[in-house]
Write an enzyme that holds these catalytic residues in place. Structure first.
Site, PDB file in Angstrom:
ATOM      1  N   LEU A  18       0.831  -1.205   0.000  1.00 29.34           N
ATOM      2  CA  LEU A  18       0.000   0.000   0.000  1.00 29.34           C
ATOM      3  C   LEU A  18       0.866   1.256   0.000  1.00 29.34           C
ATOM      4  CD1 LEU A  18      -2.776   1.330   0.103  1.00 29.34           C
ATOM      5  CD2 LEU A  18      -2.702   1.151   2.603  1.00 29.34           C
ATOM      6  N   LYS A  19       1.934   1.250   0.761  1.00 38.23           N
ATOM      7  CA  LYS A  19       2.843   2.406   0.788  1.00 38.23           C
ATOM      8  C   LYS A  19       3.345   2.721  -0.619  1.00 38.23           C
ATOM      9  CE  LYS A  19       7.560   3.593   2.209  1.00 38.23           C
ATOM     10  NZ  LYS A  19       7.349   4.920   2.835  1.00 38.23           N
ATOM     11  N   LYS A 116      -1.729  11.459  17.840  1.00 35.09           N
ATOM     12  CA  LYS A 116      -1.620  10.035  18.120  1.00 35.09           C
ATOM     13  C   LYS A 116      -2.986   9.434  18.452  1.00 35.09           C
ATOM     14  CE  LYS A 116       2.732   9.198  17.492  1.00 35.09           C
ATOM     15  NZ  LYS A 116       3.640   8.447  18.338  1.00 35.09           N
ATOM     16  N   SER A 438      16.847  15.662  11.266  1.00 36.92           N
ATOM     17  CA  SER A 438      17.046  14.953  10.002  1.00 36.92           C
ATOM     18  C   SER A 438      16.828  15.872   8.810  1.00 36.92           C
ATOM     19  CB  SER A 438      16.099  13.758   9.914  1.00 36.92           C
ATOM     20  OG  SER A 438      14.755  14.184   9.973  1.00 36.92           O
ATOM     21  N   GLU A 489      21.785  13.285   9.538  1.00 36.82           N
ATOM     22  CA  GLU A 489      21.387  11.918   9.895  1.00 36.82           C
ATOM     23  C   GLU A 489      21.251  10.987   8.689  1.00 36.82           C
ATOM     24  OE1 GLU A 489      18.025  11.929  12.568  1.00 36.82           O
ATOM     25  OE2 GLU A 489      18.746  13.693  13.629  1.00 36.82           O
ATOM     26  N   ASP A 604      15.807  13.795  21.785  1.00 36.29           N
ATOM     27  CA  ASP A 604      14.411  13.892  21.341  1.00 36.29           C
ATOM     28  C   ASP A 604      13.495  13.052  22.220  1.00 36.29           C
ATOM     29  OD1 ASP A 604      14.885  15.587  19.223  1.00 36.29           O
ATOM     30  OD2 ASP A 604      15.151  13.990  17.763  1.00 36.29           O
ATOM     31  N   HIS A 699       4.986  17.794   7.725  1.00 34.28           N
ATOM     32  CA  HIS A 699       4.270  16.616   7.235  1.00 34.28           C
ATOM     33  C   HIS A 699       3.621  16.875   5.879  1.00 34.28           C
ATOM     34  CE1 HIS A 699       4.406  16.049  11.667  1.00 34.28           C
ATOM     35  NE2 HIS A 699       4.794  14.852  11.276  1.00 34.28           N
TER      36      HIS A 699
END
Length: 758
Positions: A18-19, A116, A438, A489, A604, A699
């Site tokens: 699916l990704k 979340k 990152s 990173e 983090d 995002h």
């Protein structure tokens, strides 16, 4: 015969099909027809897998192209005004714009807020509602997928997010009460249930996970009203489904609601079984969540069987169903794919497919089928081997934990003194700019890593490639004008996996992927034993990056609570003890970074809030050991070393004291999607240390305008002293492209410069 059922199955596919289909579609390489073809293939494969594993009543409508809460909002036409034009022109494009934002063809839309899903590592899109909200059925996804399975000869139980939980998981943009919209929402649910019945659905699973939360009187009344209304119209039988904890003081409420069955979580809420059995109305089905849907350890089948037999003796004949504790969305698909995993550890595990087989074994044992005994014996042997394994228990770790004292968790001086020493050392301007860590992991970076891991690229060539990428990242940041740099990173595949691969006590799968959000998948480490750091993990790359620039370079670590939260954690000791073990390993790393000349170290903790127990009465204990663990990791440095931390998706009002107790010199938080609303907690509390409120949403591929960032910074400056403010994106830039990253960061630096000039 005992019924085996399931609450939900992983959507992404055993190999992330699916990704790949989603990202191909988003890049414009495939059209909607091709994407939907892949989706249909996955659904069919998963239904057949469940049937073959012995599941009598598998779910449907548990599949989503992005998120099931977004699906629910879309289904009920709860679509914010800004998306209407696009949704009307192209529903699928509009759906994805709600999830990801859209910046193309003279369209500039920001995405819905994301947060979340309870205390899991899955993220959902937060529906936006308002006091005049209109609801109506848009499309027929639940019915279409039920009929799709039926055409394959498989009868399913459609899954719906219940009306009260849907509203409680939403936000209102005008400050109105979400539950006031229940009256308008219920007719749409009633209509949908009627249509499902007409399509032949005998049962519908109606998920109300908020039943395991602390509920006030108004919310309890909303549940009563909702289900009294749903009970009036024609409908299939309803399985009222709770998970992620015991019903607790909501048990009486749950049993009062006119449903035909009740699902309870007996993994996290074993203690509730007696109370449920004592009050379960006659004729009501009990769905017993006996197999952990959130972790990957083999079930102690003897213990589960004891509970099942006890329940079997107390409920009406054929009214006991066996199920996972929650949807299997949260675990990988199939352990059989893991050919190279340590044989001992592999024998202790169960993924989604194996968990369904465990349920079948339990059902067969309840039905006194002799073939169940072989599987029960194998499980006993595996669990005993795990208990006795020297791979799990290390005396040196136990000794180090026993030696911890209060001094282990304290910095040398208070923040005001430290901040002066740090400013003297770092000499930063007002509104210092930085990133969260990152930088874009391009196709070239991922391919080089894959070639190195497969042996096609030598270690020296891979290191040369990473050095070149790191230098490019450093030079780019210098050109943009950032004040505190990061190394990018590029050597890291994942912010937890990278560290776990270098720590004893962790193990990794090859295909143990789970969905985080949309197409974003993660491969959580498995913490199977005591945690030890055999050697430095990040010092080489941080020191190399610092050698390339005169500007401060941040050392980047993932905090102990986040490493715990984002892993599959051993279940044979308290989580707090495992977290302290990780903290001690990180403490050694922090000390080595400081010795190597790194003056800014970021630890983090994006997951610290998601670890909160769902019931407020259990918060204090968790926060105590979470804060203690962070301070174990961060407190062994000089005053001149600046400790940063970063948090995502967080609402801080109710944990602000614990956040302050971390005593990080700088905290960066995700605030852009909420338009700086999250800063309110820091203002009311008078948070004493420095804060970097995120000024743009990473995002989404959308590049914000400078004026937007300036406005957000001015909102922050209006409520916080300017000397406390840092300027940074919401989160790391790993998933973004270089072009949009460079443009967005340049805009961010210009915004900071404008504020300095005022």
């Amino acid at each position: 015969m005992t019924i085996v059922t399931n609450l939900g199955f992983p959507r992404i596919g055993a190999r992330r099909e699916l990704k790949r289909a989603l990202e191909s579609h988003w890049r414009g390489e495939t059209d909607a027809t091709q994407l939907q073809h892949t989706a249909r293939e996955l659904r069919a494969r998963h239904w057949r897998l469940q049937r073959d594993a012995g599941v009598d009543l598998p779910p449907s409508n548990d599949f989503s192209l992005y998120d099931h809460v977004l699906d629910t909002a879309f289904l009920f036409d709860a679509i914010p005004q800004r998306y209407h034009g696009l949704v009307d022109a192209d529903p699928l494009a509009g759906y994805f714009a709600m999830a990801r934002g859209r910046q193309a063809d003279n369209i500039d839309l920001h995405a819905l807020e994301m947060t979340k899903w309870f205390d899991t590592n899955y993220h959902y899109l937060v529906p936006e509602l308002h006091r005049d909200q209109h609801f109506a059925l848009r499309g027929n996804k639940p019915i279409a997928e039920f009929e799709e399975a039926l055409a394959l000869g498989i009868t399913t139980r459609p899954v719906l997010l219940g009306p009260v939980s849907f509203l409680l998981l939403s936000k209102t943009v005008d400050g109105s009460n979400r539950l006031d919209l229940l009256e308008r929402l219920l007719p749409v649910y009633t209509q949908l249930l009627r249509q499902l019945q007409e399509s032949g659905a005998e049962w519908v699973q109606i998920d109300e996970p908020t039943l395991v939360l602390d509920l006030d009187a108004q919310t309890q009344q909303a549940f009563r009203k909702a289900y009294a209304t749903l009970n009036q119209g024609p409908r299939p039988k309803l399985l009222l489904t709770s998970y992620f904890g015991p019903l607790g003081d909501n048990l009486e409420l749950a049993l009062q609601l006119p449903a035909d069955g009740l699902h309870i979580d007996l993994v996290r809420g074993t203690e509730q079984l007696d109370a449920v059995l004592n009050t379960l109305p006659a004729g009501r089905v009990l769905s017993a969540g006996l197999v952990n849907g959130r972790n990957i350890w083999r079930t102690a089948l003897d213990n589960a069987l004891t509970l099942a037999r006890y329940a079997q003796g107390r409920v009406d004949k054929d009214h006991l169903w066996l199920a996972p504790s929650c949807s299997l969305l949260h675990v990988p698909v199939d352990l059989e794919q893991e050919k190279n995993l340590d044989a001992d550890v592999r024998n202790w595990l169960a993924f989604a497919k194996q968990k369904l087989s465990e349920l079948r074994v339990l059902a067969d044992a309840l039905d006194n089928k002799p073939e169940a005994e072989t599987a029960l014996t194998q499980t006993r042997q595996a669990l005993e081997a795990r208990r006795q394994s020297p791979k799990v228990h290390r005396p040196d770790v136990a000794q180090r934990l026993a030696a911890l004292t209060p001094d282990t968790t304290r910095r040398n001086t208070a923040y005001p003194q430290r901040s002066q020493a740090q400013q003297h050392t770092l000499n930063l301007p007002a509104y210092p700019t930085t990133t969260i860590g990152s930088f874009p992991q391009t196709l070239e970076v991922r391919e080089a890593r894959a070639q190195f891991k497969s042996g096609k690229l030598s270690e020296s060539d891979y290191e040369a490639f990473l050095k070149a990428e790191t230098e490019r990242c450093v030079r780019t940041q210098e050109e943009i004008g950032l004040d505190v740099l990061v190394h990018g990173e590029f050597e890291r595949n994942d912010m937890v996996e990278y560290f776990g691969e270098q720590l004893d006590g962790f193990i990794f799968t090859k295909l143990g992927w789970v969905q985080s959000y949309g197409s974003r998948c993660v491969k959580p480490p498995i913490i199977y034993g005591d945690v030890v750091r055999p050697a430095p993990m990040t010092v080489t790359w941080s020191a190399y990056a610092q050698s390339l620039t005169d500007k401060p370079m941040k050392g980047m670590l993932t905090g102990p609570v986040t490493m715990l939260q984002w892993s599959f954690v051993r279940d044979d000791q308290e989580r707090a003890q495992t977290c302290r073990q990780i903290a001690l390993a990180l403490r050694d790393e922090v000390q080595d970074l400081e010795k190597a000349g790194i003056k800014v170290i970021q630890i983090d903790e994006p997951a610290i809030r998601e670890g909160l127990p769902l019931r407020r009465g259990e918060w204090a204990d968790y926060l105590n050991w979470a804060v203690e663990s962070f301070r174990i990791a961060s407190s062994n440095v000089h005053d001149t070393t600046q400790i940063h931390t970063h948090m995502c998706y967080s609402e801080f009002n109710d944990i602000i004291e614990a956040v302050a107790a971390l005593d990080a010199d700088v905290i960066s938080i995700e605030t852009s999607r909420s338009r700086m609303e999250l800063l309110d907690a820091f203002v009311k509390f008078r948070y004493p240390n420095a804060i970097g409120p995120g000024v743009y949403d990473i995002h989404s591929p959308r590049v914000p305008q400078e004026e937007e960032m300036v406005l957000l910074l001015k909102k922050a400056r209006a409520v916080l002293p300017p000397e406390q403010l840092w300027v940074n994106p919401d989160c790391g830039l790993k998933t973004r492209g270089w072009k949009e990253t460079r443009a967005a960061l340049q805009t961010m630096v210009h915004a900071a410069q404008r504020l300095r000039a005022e």
